[in-house]
Each structure stands twice: as C-alpha cells, then as structure tokens.
Design an enzyme around this catalytic site. Structure first.
Site, PDB file in Angstrom:
ATOM      1  N   TYR A 146     -17.751  17.631 -14.672  1.00 53.37           N
ATOM      2  CA  TYR A 146     -18.058  16.245 -14.319  1.00 53.37           C
ATOM      3  C   TYR A 146     -18.931  16.177 -13.071  1.00 53.37           C
ATOM      4  CZ  TYR A 146     -17.447  11.346 -13.184  1.00 53.37           C
ATOM      5  OH  TYR A 146     -17.681  10.029 -12.882  1.00 53.37           O
ATOM      6  N   ARG A 206       0.823  -1.213   0.000  1.00 55.43           N
ATOM      7  CA  ARG A 206       0.000   0.000   0.000  1.00 55.43           C
ATOM      8  C   ARG A 206       0.860   1.269   0.000  1.00 55.43           C
ATOM      9  NH1 ARG A 206      -2.404   1.197   4.460  1.00 55.43           N
ATOM     10  NH2 ARG A 206      -3.011  -0.921   5.047  1.00 55.43           N
ATOM     11  N   LYS A 221      -9.815   7.656 -19.107  1.00 57.02           N
ATOM     12  CA  LYS A 221     -10.251   8.229 -20.387  1.00 57.02           C
ATOM     13  C   LYS A 221      -9.074   8.253 -21.377  1.00 57.02           C
ATOM     14  CE  LYS A 221     -13.856   8.773 -17.795  1.00 57.02           C
ATOM     15  NZ  LYS A 221     -14.153   9.994 -17.066  1.00 57.02           N
TER      16      LYS A 221
HETATM   17  C1  LIG Z   1     -14.499  10.235 -15.667  1.00 55.89           C
HETATM   18  C2  LIG Z   1     -14.130  11.518 -15.045  1.00 55.89           C
HETATM   19  C3  LIG Z   1     -13.751  11.579 -13.695  1.00 55.89           C
HETATM   20  C4  LIG Z   1     -13.816  10.380 -12.781  1.00 55.89           C
HETATM   21  O1  LIG Z   1     -12.917   9.399 -13.163  1.00 55.89           O
HETATM   22  P1  LIG Z   1     -13.094   7.811 -12.881  1.00 55.89           P
HETATM   23  O2  LIG Z   1     -11.831   7.255 -13.425  1.00 55.89           O
HETATM   24  O3  LIG Z   1     -14.339   7.369 -13.573  1.00 55.89           O
HETATM   25  O4  LIG Z   1     -13.235   7.647 -11.406  1.00 55.89           O
HETATM   26  C5  LIG Z   1     -13.337  12.812 -13.196  1.00 55.89           C
HETATM   27  N1  LIG Z   1     -13.320  13.912 -13.954  1.00 55.89           N
HETATM   28  C6  LIG Z   1     -13.704  13.898 -15.251  1.00 55.89           C
HETATM   29  C7  LIG Z   1     -13.682  15.154 -16.054  1.00 55.89           C
HETATM   30  C8  LIG Z   1     -14.120  12.693 -15.833  1.00 55.89           C
HETATM   31  O5  LIG Z   1     -14.520  12.684 -17.112  1.00 55.89           O
END
Ligand SMILES: *Cc1c(COP(=O)(O)O)cnc(C)c1O
Length: 378
Positions: A99, A47, A195
C-alpha cells in the site's frame, strides 16, 4: 473463549444476562457522569474510551486471540503504530511494494524522526541486510496491494526475531479470517477496516491487533492524545459487518480464483496477479491462507493505458471505483493515482464482491471485447 475464530467472533462482546440487548447498542456520548478522582471512573471523556469501540475491539481480538485498538482509519492506525514503534535513530523496514499510503506516511514522518527503508520482502537477504542496522520494526504486507505478492510470514518473523525487532503485518487484503499473522510469529496485525473486514463500503476505520500489552499501551496513548479515534456509529457498523466476514471472504475468494483463472486464459489480458495462480509462492500462500486467497486481484490489459481505461469504462456490472472488499465488485486502473508507484499503466485492480461468478465472467468478457476497437487516443 474456545472454538473456531468465526464462533468466537459472533459471541464476543455479547451479554447473556436477562434483559441485555442481544444486538450491541451505539453509545454516542462524548462526556460521562463522573465526579472526583478519575482513576476510579471507567469513562469520563469520549477520547479515552467508548463502549461501542470496545464491542468492535472485542470481536477483532476474538478473531486472533489478542487485544485490539480501533482507529478512525487504516492510516490513523498506521500513524499511531509508527509513532509508538519509532525510537530515535532506529529504522522501520518497509516493503518496496504494498500500500503506497504507508510509504507516503513514513516519508512524511522522516523529517520528524522515524526513519524508514523500503526493500523487497520476497528477497530475504535484502530484508536481513536492512535489519542489520538498528531496526525498530519489520513492517510487511501480504498479499500486497495492488500486486498481490505473497511474503513468507514465518521466514520474516524469524529474521525479525534475529534482529530483535517486532514484525508488523498489514493484513488488510487477507483479513484475519484468511490469514493469522500473530499465529505465525508477528507481534502486530494491522488493518484498514474500511476494506473487507467491515465489507460494505460505508465507513472508514482501522485497527491494531496484538498480544503485546506494553506495545498496545503505547499505541493507545497515541490514539488518546493524538485523537485518531473511531466514531461510535462507524464502530457499530464495522462490528455488524465483521460478523459476516467469514462468509463473505470465503465466497469472494472462490469467485476471485475462478475469475483469475478465466482472465489468465483471456487473449485481451497480458498478465494476472493472484496468490492462487502464482507458482513461485503458491506453497507459502496455501500454508498461510488455508481458507482462500482473498477478494482482490489485479491484471494487465494487453495494449496501452487508454485500452485499459476503456475496459474499465465498458463494464455494466463492475463499478469503476477505488478501495476493495465490499459486497459490490469494483475496479480501477491503479496508475491513475499519482502516488501509486508500483502499478504499470495497464494494471487494473479488481475487487470481487458477492455477485454470481457467471455474471461477473460474462461482464468481464463483454468489457474486454466491447472496448477493443474503442481505445481513445489520449
Ligand atoms: C486502504 C489501505 C490502508 C489505509 O486504510 P484507510 O482506511 O484508507 O486509511 C492501509 N493498508 C492497506 C493494505 C490498504 O489497502
């Protein structure tokens, strides 16, 4: 290391020693051989640290001339950063769009202490007003998900500095290749690596990137003790994907701009949202995103929600799915998510992948016309 960020990215965390693996290995160990005083041991328990996370972190840091901490998801990174920034009685100033998960998480934390307020970050007077009252941080996002609104980072950094609060930028939609928040006065770049940064829709991860060693130490303490750590396999995959990010996002940005222009002239489309088409913020967008406006765009289908849904279902190429930034183009009617408060019922969010632009345009045209008589009554 000197050079362009894409050069630094590829060479970060690579050893030139004879016999060193030229591709970084995956270290999956949860425990390490260690005896005695832990202060002298590099690794003891999984961790605390991991060589595969550190490879990914070195590459992320190289992109922005900074240090990075990787997390189990974008939300795990957001949570650790919110907790590290929170001080009793102080407020986090969030954007009113962007978001929805960030606002949702901030709202869940309110009962435990960290306060937040949401204002439009294009309205600089509103931001200044919100920062007047004991701010812990100005937390912005640009371009926003899902409306792709562009915020002026240098102006926001100026307001944050006046208020003596750090500027945090959720840089997920642009990525560090297209936009460098730290070079424009931000203290932190925050990412969902799920993403475009990893780019293959095969993992969830997040990251906090900063040059502020004190803040990073506090964020790290929340990661170590809160446990929102990345899996070594995900970190390895994310590093592999990250190395082609400069190629992917520039190509996706070119295609997205062409698609956005095509949709803007289409009779079945009521409105297109893309930084490259938005006159009011175009100058700011060109300045802060000199290499492209990113893979994500949104548009309103003319008609009602059922018609927009029918368009999404009529595509033969674009997969109906959430998330964005992968090699495959995907889209969804955004308002199907109950917590998504800024999307109208007809808003479709489209993530441009690596398909040829002609094929995408042909598929969009057939989806927009094929569905015109078939909108269901629901
Ligand atoms: C998807 C997203 C998040 C959250 O990310 P996860 O990997 O799904 O937890 C935060 N900010 C933005 C702009 C996003 O598109």
């Amino acid at each position: 290391m000197a050079g362009d960020p894409s050069t630094r990215l590829v060479h970060a965390a690579r050893s030139r020693e004879t016999g060193a693996p030229s591709a970084p290995p995956i270290v999956t160990a949860s425990v390490y051989v260690s005896a005695g005083d832990l202060g002298e041991v590099g690794y003891a328990y999984g961790r605390d640290g991991n060589a595969t996370w550190e490879t990914l972190e070195a590459a992320l840091g190289a992109l922005e001339d900074a240090s990075a901490l990787a997390f189990a998801s974008g939300q795990a990174a957001t949570l650790a950063l919110l907790l590290a920034l929170a001080e009793e009685g102080r407020r986090i100033v969030l954007p009113s769009d962007g978001y929805y998960g960030t606002r949702k998480l901030a709202a869940m934390l309110e009962t435990l202490g960290p306060r937040h307020v949401a204002v439009d970050h294009q309205d600089l007077d509103a931001v200044r007003g919100a920062l007047a009252e004991r701010p812990a941080a100005l937390w912005t996002e640009t371009p926003t998900n899902p409306l792709l609104r562009v915020m002026d980072l240098e102006r926001l950094a100026g307001l944050a500095a006046e208020a003596e609060a750090p500027l945090v930028v959720d840089n997920t939609t642009a990525t560090a290749v297209l936009q460098q928040p730290l070079a424009r006065g931000a203290a932190v770049s925050l990412y969902s690596l799920t993403k475009a940064s990893s780019g293959h829709a095969d993992l969830l991860l997040g990251a906090v990137v900063s040059r502020d060693a004190g803040l990073l130490a506090r964020v790290r303490a929340w990661r170590t003790n809160g446990g929102g750590i990345p899996g070594p396999f995900e970190a390895w995959l994310a590093h592999r994907g990250l190395q082609t990010l400069p190629l992917r996002v520039t190509r996706q940005s070119e295609t997205a701009l062409a698609v956005a222009r095509h949709l803007a002239g289409h009779p079945a489309v009521a409105r297109v949202y893309y930084p490259g088409l938005e006159e009011a913020t175009l100058e700011t967008a060109r300045k802060q995103m000199p290499h492209g406006f990113g893979p994500l765009l949104s548009f309103e289908v003319a008609g009602d929600a059922a018609r927009a849904q029918a368009v999404v279902e009529a595509s033969r190429l674009i997969a109906p799915a959430t998330s964005f930034g992968g090699v495959e183009s995907t889209w969804e009617r955004r308002a199907r998510w109950a917590s998504e408060t800024v999307a109208s019922p007809t808003l479709v969010r489209l993530s441009i992948g690596l398909e040829a632009v002609e094929d995408l345009v042909a598929d969009l045209d057939q989806a927009l016309s094929a569905s015109s008589g078939s909108a269901r009554a629901s």
